[in-house]
Design a protein around this motif. Sequence first.
Motif, PDB file in Angstrom:
ATOM      1  N   ALA A   1       0.952  -1.248   0.060  1.00 14.79           N
ATOM      2  CA  ALA A   1       0.049   0.069  -0.033  1.00 14.79           C
ATOM      3  C   ALA A   1       0.853   1.390   0.003  1.00 14.79           C
ATOM      4  O   ALA A   1       0.343   2.229  -0.615  1.00 14.79           O
ATOM      5  CB  ALA A   1      -0.885  -0.036   1.179  1.00 14.79           C
ATOM      6  N   ASP A   2       2.158   1.069   0.647  1.00 16.31           N
ATOM      7  CA  ASP A   2       2.916   2.277   0.693  1.00 16.31           C
ATOM      8  C   ASP A   2       3.709   2.579  -0.650  1.00 16.31           C
ATOM      9  O   ASP A   2       4.583   3.072  -0.717  1.00 16.31           O
ATOM     10  CB  ASP A   2       4.015   2.319   1.642  1.00 16.31           C
ATOM     11  CG  ASP A   2       3.130   2.623   3.026  1.00 16.31           C
ATOM     12  OD1 ASP A   2       1.976   2.857   3.170  1.00 16.31           O
ATOM     13  OD2 ASP A   2       3.734   2.054   4.031  1.00 16.31           O
TER      14      ASP A   2
ATOM     15  N   ASP B   1       8.175  -2.459  -3.771  1.00 12.52           N
ATOM     16  CA  ASP B   1       8.095  -3.115  -5.218  1.00 12.52           C
ATOM     17  C   ASP B   1       7.691  -2.310  -6.260  1.00 12.52           C
ATOM     18  O   ASP B   1       7.050  -3.333  -7.170  1.00 12.52           O
ATOM     19  CB  ASP B   1       7.137  -4.521  -4.960  1.00 12.52           C
ATOM     20  CG  ASP B   1       8.358  -5.778  -4.674  1.00 12.52           C
ATOM     21  OD1 ASP B   1       9.685  -5.389  -4.691  1.00 12.52           O
ATOM     22  OD2 ASP B   1       7.945  -6.708  -4.270  1.00 12.52           O
ATOM     23  N   ASP B   2       7.458  -1.179  -6.134  1.00 17.93           N
ATOM     24  CA  ASP B   2       7.112  -0.146  -7.171  1.00 17.93           C
ATOM     25  C   ASP B   2       5.854  -0.117  -7.555  1.00 17.93           C
ATOM     26  O   ASP B   2       5.148  -0.271  -8.670  1.00 17.93           O
ATOM     27  CB  ASP B   2       7.958  -0.518  -8.443  1.00 17.93           C
ATOM     28  CG  ASP B   2       9.447  -0.142  -8.157  1.00 17.93           C
ATOM     29  OD1 ASP B   2       9.724   1.065  -7.728  1.00 17.93           O
ATOM     30  OD2 ASP B   2      10.211  -0.602  -8.718  1.00 17.93           O
ATOM     31  N   PHE B   3       5.040  -0.420  -6.582  1.00 13.61           N
ATOM     32  CA  PHE B   3       3.232  -0.317  -6.638  1.00 13.61           C
ATOM     33  C   PHE B   3       2.824   1.001  -6.418  1.00 13.61           C
ATOM     34  O   PHE B   3       2.239   1.235  -5.487  1.00 13.61           O
ATOM     35  CB  PHE B   3       2.835  -1.468  -5.898  1.00 13.61           C
ATOM     36  CG  PHE B   3       2.809  -2.934  -6.326  1.00 13.61           C
ATOM     37  CD1 PHE B   3       1.676  -3.255  -7.355  1.00 13.61           C
ATOM     38  CD2 PHE B   3       3.457  -3.619  -5.703  1.00 13.61           C
ATOM     39  CE1 PHE B   3       1.782  -4.623  -7.569  1.00 13.61           C
ATOM     40  CE2 PHE B   3       3.563  -5.218  -6.458  1.00 13.61           C
ATOM     41  CZ  PHE B   3       2.812  -5.466  -7.229  1.00 13.61           C
ATOM     42  N   ALA B   4       3.400   1.797  -7.424  1.00  9.88           N
ATOM     43  CA  ALA B   4       3.019   3.292  -6.891  1.00  9.88           C
ATOM     44  C   ALA B   4       1.866   3.618  -6.930  1.00  9.88           C
ATOM     45  O   ALA B   4       1.165   4.574  -6.499  1.00  9.88           O
ATOM     46  CB  ALA B   4       3.765   4.144  -8.093  1.00  9.88           C
ATOM     47  N   MET B   5       0.781   2.835  -7.869  1.00 13.14           N
ATOM     48  CA  MET B   5      -0.530   3.138  -8.263  1.00 13.14           C
ATOM     49  C   MET B   5      -1.088   2.941  -6.526  1.00 13.14           C
ATOM     50  O   MET B   5      -2.294   3.589  -6.266  1.00 13.14           O
ATOM     51  CB  MET B   5      -1.123   2.200  -8.980  1.00 13.14           C
ATOM     52  CG  MET B   5      -1.299   0.818  -8.618  1.00 13.14           C
ATOM     53  SD  MET B   5       0.264  -0.254  -8.713  1.00 13.14           S
ATOM     54  CE  MET B   5       0.749  -0.117 -10.374  1.00 13.14           C
ATOM     55  N   PHE B   6      -0.802   2.005  -5.747  1.00 10.48           N
ATOM     56  CA  PHE B   6      -1.530   2.032  -4.291  1.00 10.48           C
ATOM     57  C   PHE B   6      -1.028   3.051  -3.623  1.00 10.48           C
ATOM     58  O   PHE B   6      -1.813   3.484  -2.697  1.00 10.48           O
ATOM     59  CB  PHE B   6      -1.091   0.677  -3.887  1.00 10.48           C
ATOM     60  CG  PHE B   6      -1.988  -0.303  -4.497  1.00 10.48           C
ATOM     61  CD1 PHE B   6      -3.031  -0.576  -4.680  1.00 10.48           C
ATOM     62  CD2 PHE B   6      -1.050  -1.592  -4.862  1.00 10.48           C
ATOM     63  CE1 PHE B   6      -3.702  -1.594  -5.547  1.00 10.48           C
ATOM     64  CE2 PHE B   6      -1.658  -2.771  -5.582  1.00 10.48           C
ATOM     65  CZ  PHE B   6      -3.036  -2.573  -5.793  1.00 10.48           C
TER      66      PHE B   6
END
Length: 555
Positions: A503-504, A507-512
């Motif tokens: 969520a933060d 792993d480069d899940f920038a959309m979350f």
Amino acid sequence: MPLRSFASFSTLVSAPARAGAVLSSFVLGTTVAAAPAHTAHARDAGEALDLVILHVNDTHAFAAGVTPRGVACDRDEACFGGYARIARAVGDAKAAADNVIALDAGDRWQGTLLFSTSGPNLIASMSPFMPWDAVTLGNHEFDLGCRALADFIEQEPFPVLAANLQPEKGCALSDLKLPGYVVKTIRGVKVGIVGLANDEVVAISKACPETRFDDEAEAARRAVEALKREGVEIVVAITHEGYPEDRALARAVDGIDVIVGGHTHSLLGDQEDAEGPYPTVEHSPSGDPVLVVQAKRSTEYLGRLEVRFEAGRAVAWSGAPVRLAPEMPRDARLEAEVRRAAEKLRELRETPVARNANRYADGIDSCRRGECLSGLLTADAILTFGRPYGVEIALVNGGAIRSSLPVGKVDRGSIQEIHPFGNTIAVVEIDGRGILAALEHGLSDEDVEGPRLMQPAGLRYRVDPEKPVGSRLLAAEVRDAQGVWQPLDPNKHYRVALLQYIADGGDDFAMFAAARHIPVNDALDADVVTHYLESLGDIPMPETGRIVGYGPDKL
């Protein structure tokens, strides 16, 4: 693969330019009872050097070894690998010959109940007995922040190398001035060992914002040039960047002879599930061979590479990752340290949670290759936790699953082995377009398999792993309030339960990270899973078919 002893390799593969050369074998025994005296080898000008490189990577605090199912052991008597077997094998090899170097390519932290209960002190207490000539840093060494890592490194008895790490003022690591390389003289030949630490640690771990890294290839070039000025003839790099990245580095930089890698847990050799040959032979820009090796994970294997060098160039080689079988001898000092650490686990092992009769793909590797039992159950648990907050979907990254659910009794310790990182649960509100982007990002590793692969609940998706990166997601559906699967609407907003790390934006899940975050009660992932499994008692097989076209359910 059949188990091999260190003494079982008697031939070397010649480089094409030297095909047909007559080569003597290296003698290494794993069962030397005592350390025999050996005479230092004086090298004549022009004489070949036979170098033996023993190596591990991604040991992940599996101090007591690993079961055949990939689960960490609490005691090392009947397990594969473990620190005591590694130390004994390397120690015996060094006692038998003076041409051996031993390397650890990083990620010594995290992944077992032993580490969860003792933290870095577990590794620090055993480091004095580990016979490494040098190590580098993986991403998990940054999991407790740079201050904790700096304090740990100051206790280490061997060189910690990171030529690409350039921490800025304000980072606790900046005062250490870690060396980029070290030089060993082997039979009169200078051998340089260069370390390249994992450079994704700000995004995928908890490195401080002041942690900076130079470009890996450029840092390697600078180190090689400095080593050559010191008269070094042979360069060995230890890296924690991954098998594909190591191969690319070999092709990009002149002067590196061997790359000992980690991070991707790659098993190389002639095994059915091997990712490539051992060693994998690449060629530098100038055409010289570069040997790339890795040895899976969790202490199960000790890599053993033999290389003959003539005039500073590799001309012949042989080797394999050797599986450290339970019957192999152990170092008594490390046996004692493992027993001492295991005493802290008793209460966790004596706290029952549920019973599991299900046998399905599971564990740290399976959860990156498709659906896995622990991933599905974790997603179901997080979805259940999130329902009061309006959650419709739960997503769990495969890299968060570090062990497999045992068959039979499931205790509190088993849950903490699966979820050792202490993540809390987060809820975000995000449109369907963002969810689709996240699922696609989870498929973005070169061969799909990787830690970003999403284990879902309340959602299912179809994959074509043969398509190029960025176009592997074919469709996604969400289960509505009536239990009917409906296409995911790119324009609709959904509430999604996740681990806080993702969520933060980890792993480069920038959309979350950019999504709206919904306040929820603090709850640890291990606690949420424990409560969910306790409510089940006898754990039923969770619904499968959530990831279609990849993994155990290629529907």
